[in-house]
Design a protein around this motif. Structure first.
Motif, PDB file in Angstrom:
ATOM      1  N   LEU A 189      48.904   8.866   3.293  1.00  0.00           N
ATOM      2  CA  LEU A 189      48.811   7.937   4.413  1.00  0.00           C
ATOM      3  C   LEU A 189      49.077   6.516   3.947  1.00  0.00           C
ATOM      4  N   THR A 190      49.541   5.699   4.858  1.00  0.00           N
ATOM      5  CA  THR A 190      49.864   4.312   4.566  1.00  0.00           C
ATOM      6  C   THR A 190      48.704   3.415   4.969  1.00  0.00           C
ATOM      7  N   VAL A 191      48.384   2.467   4.115  1.00  0.00           N
ATOM      8  CA  VAL A 191      47.365   1.466   4.427  1.00  0.00           C
ATOM      9  C   VAL A 191      48.083   0.252   4.991  1.00  0.00           C
ATOM     10  N   GLY A 192      47.744  -0.118   6.228  1.00  0.00           N
ATOM     11  CA  GLY A 192      48.396  -1.237   6.898  1.00  0.00           C
ATOM     12  C   GLY A 192      47.953  -2.587   6.360  1.00  0.00           C
ATOM     13  N   ASP A 193      48.631  -3.619   6.816  1.00  0.00           N
ATOM     14  CA  ASP A 193      48.348  -4.990   6.376  1.00  0.00           C
ATOM     15  C   ASP A 193      46.913  -5.424   6.639  1.00  0.00           C
ATOM     16  N   GLN A 194      46.320  -4.944   7.694  1.00  0.00           N
ATOM     17  CA  GLN A 194      44.961  -5.332   8.062  1.00  0.00           C
ATOM     18  C   GLN A 194      43.911  -4.413   7.422  1.00  0.00           C
ATOM     19  N   GLY A 195      44.317  -3.584   6.478  1.00  0.00           N
ATOM     20  CA  GLY A 195      43.383  -2.654   5.845  1.00  0.00           C
ATOM     21  C   GLY A 195      43.044  -1.472   6.728  1.00  0.00           C
ATOM     22  N   THR A 196      43.978  -1.094   7.602  1.00  0.00           N
ATOM     23  CA  THR A 196      43.745   0.035   8.492  1.00  0.00           C
ATOM     24  C   THR A 196      44.578   1.230   8.052  1.00  0.00           C
ATOM     25  N   ILE A 197      44.025   2.407   8.291  1.00  0.00           N
ATOM     26  CA  ILE A 197      44.716   3.666   8.036  1.00  0.00           C
ATOM     27  C   ILE A 197      44.691   4.433   9.346  1.00  0.00           C
ATOM     28  N   ARG A 198      45.839   4.894   9.779  1.00  0.00           N
ATOM     29  CA  ARG A 198      45.921   5.714  10.994  1.00  0.00           C
ATOM     30  C   ARG A 198      46.538   7.055  10.645  1.00  0.00           C
ATOM     31  N   TRP A 199      45.975   8.095  11.238  1.00  0.00           N
ATOM     32  CA  TRP A 199      46.500   9.449  11.025  1.00  0.00           C
ATOM     33  C   TRP A 199      46.634  10.107  12.386  1.00  0.00           C
ATOM     34  N   ASP A 200      47.761  10.774  12.612  1.00  0.00           N
ATOM     35  CA  ASP A 200      48.051  11.384  13.909  1.00  0.00           C
ATOM     36  C   ASP A 200      47.650  12.852  14.009  1.00  0.00           C
ATOM     37  N   GLY A 201      46.928  13.378  13.032  1.00  0.00           N
ATOM     38  CA  GLY A 201      46.481  14.764  13.086  1.00  0.00           C
ATOM     39  C   GLY A 201      47.506  15.761  12.591  1.00  0.00           C
ATOM     40  N   ARG A 202      48.574  15.274  11.974  1.00  0.00           N
ATOM     41  CA  ARG A 202      49.644  16.161  11.504  1.00  0.00           C
ATOM     42  C   ARG A 202      49.719  16.156   9.979  1.00  0.00           C
ATOM     43  N   GLY A 203      50.156  17.285   9.451  1.00  0.00           N
ATOM     44  CA  GLY A 203      50.384  17.393   8.019  1.00  0.00           C
ATOM     45  C   GLY A 203      51.730  16.799   7.662  1.00  0.00           C
ATOM     46  N   SER A 204      52.066  16.838   6.393  1.00  0.00           N
ATOM     47  CA  SER A 204      53.343  16.274   5.946  1.00  0.00           C
ATOM     48  C   SER A 204      54.536  17.045   6.499  1.00  0.00           C
ATOM     49  N   ASP A 205      54.307  18.272   6.996  1.00  0.00           N
ATOM     50  CA  ASP A 205      55.388  19.057   7.606  1.00  0.00           C
ATOM     51  C   ASP A 205      55.622  18.698   9.071  1.00  0.00           C
ATOM     52  N   GLY A 206      54.785  17.799   9.621  1.00  0.00           N
ATOM     53  CA  GLY A 206      54.942  17.371  11.008  1.00  0.00           C
ATOM     54  C   GLY A 206      54.172  18.194  12.015  1.00  0.00           C
ATOM     55  N   ASN A 207      53.524  19.276  11.571  1.00  0.00           N
ATOM     56  CA  ASN A 207      52.765  20.137  12.468  1.00  0.00           C
ATOM     57  C   ASN A 207      51.296  19.739  12.505  1.00  0.00           C
ATOM     58  N   PRO A 208      50.631  19.934  13.653  1.00  0.00           N
ATOM     59  CA  PRO A 208      49.193  19.644  13.718  1.00  0.00           C
ATOM     60  C   PRO A 208      48.432  20.504  12.708  1.00  0.00           C
ATOM     61  N   VAL A 209      47.424  19.918  12.084  1.00  0.00           N
ATOM     62  CA  VAL A 209      46.628  20.672  11.117  1.00  0.00           C
ATOM     63  C   VAL A 209      45.660  21.586  11.854  1.00  0.00           C
ATOM     64  N   ASP A 210      45.181  22.604  11.166  1.00  0.00           N
ATOM     65  CA  ASP A 210      44.197  23.522  11.723  1.00  0.00           C
ATOM     66  C   ASP A 210      42.831  22.854  11.797  1.00  0.00           C
ATOM     67  N   ALA A 211      41.960  23.416  12.620  1.00  0.00           N
ATOM     68  CA  ALA A 211      40.577  22.945  12.666  1.00  0.00           C
ATOM     69  C   ALA A 211      39.929  23.192  11.311  1.00  0.00           C
ATOM     70  N   GLY A 212      39.005  22.320  10.929  1.00  0.00           N
ATOM     71  CA  GLY A 212      38.293  22.505   9.669  1.00  0.00           C
ATOM     72  C   GLY A 212      37.900  21.189   9.046  1.00  0.00           C
ATOM     73  N   ALA A 213      37.427  21.286   7.803  1.00  0.00           N
ATOM     74  CA  ALA A 213      36.993  20.111   7.052  1.00  0.00           C
ATOM     75  C   ALA A 213      38.159  19.563   6.234  1.00  0.00           C
ATOM     76  N   TYR A 214      38.272  18.248   6.219  1.00  0.00           N
ATOM     77  CA  TYR A 214      39.299  17.549   5.449  1.00  0.00           C
ATOM     78  C   TYR A 214      38.642  16.382   4.726  1.00  0.00           C
ATOM     79  N   PHE A 215      39.315  15.882   3.710  1.00  0.00           N
ATOM     80  CA  PHE A 215      38.772  14.791   2.920  1.00  0.00           C
ATOM     81  C   PHE A 215      39.812  13.698   2.758  1.00  0.00           C
ATOM     82  N   LEU A 216      39.423  12.471   3.073  1.00  0.00           N
ATOM     83  CA  LEU A 216      40.266  11.302   2.888  1.00  0.00           C
ATOM     84  C   LEU A 216      39.889  10.698   1.542  1.00  0.00           C
ATOM     85  N   ARG A 217      40.831  10.703   0.604  1.00  0.00           N
ATOM     86  CA  ARG A 217      40.570  10.136  -0.720  1.00  0.00           C
ATOM     87  C   ARG A 217      41.293   8.808  -0.841  1.00  0.00           C
TER      88      ARG A 217
END
Length: 84
Positions: free
Chosen positions: A40-68
């Protein structure tokens, strides 16, 4: 990280970072198995936005994820729950 919302989410989030940082911030999303989901990209204002999609462009499955987050020697990890 000062705010990650919504959590749980149905398909994405916005996070705000407490800064400033002395080096670039890297943000990566991993699934519960430790597999990389998306960088993910960190914006100029220190914001991170994620659209719920993986790197393949498809929505991810329900479950636990970790932002590192990494900035120089500093590390932080936040848990995120995706519901469908």
């Amino acid at each position: 990280l000062t705010d990650l919302h919504p959590n749980p989410t149905r398909g994405g989030f916005e996070a705000r970072l407490a800064g400033p940082f002395n080096s670039p911030v890297q943000a990566e999303l991993f699934d519960a198995g430790g597999r990389g989901v998306r960088s993910l990209t960190v914006g100029d204002q220190g914001t991170i936005r994620w659209d719920g999609r993986g790197s393949d462009g498809n929505p991810v499955d329900a479950g636990a994820y970790f932002l590192r987050l990494r900035a120089g020697s500093a590390r932080a990890t936040e848990k995120l729950i995706v519901v469908r």
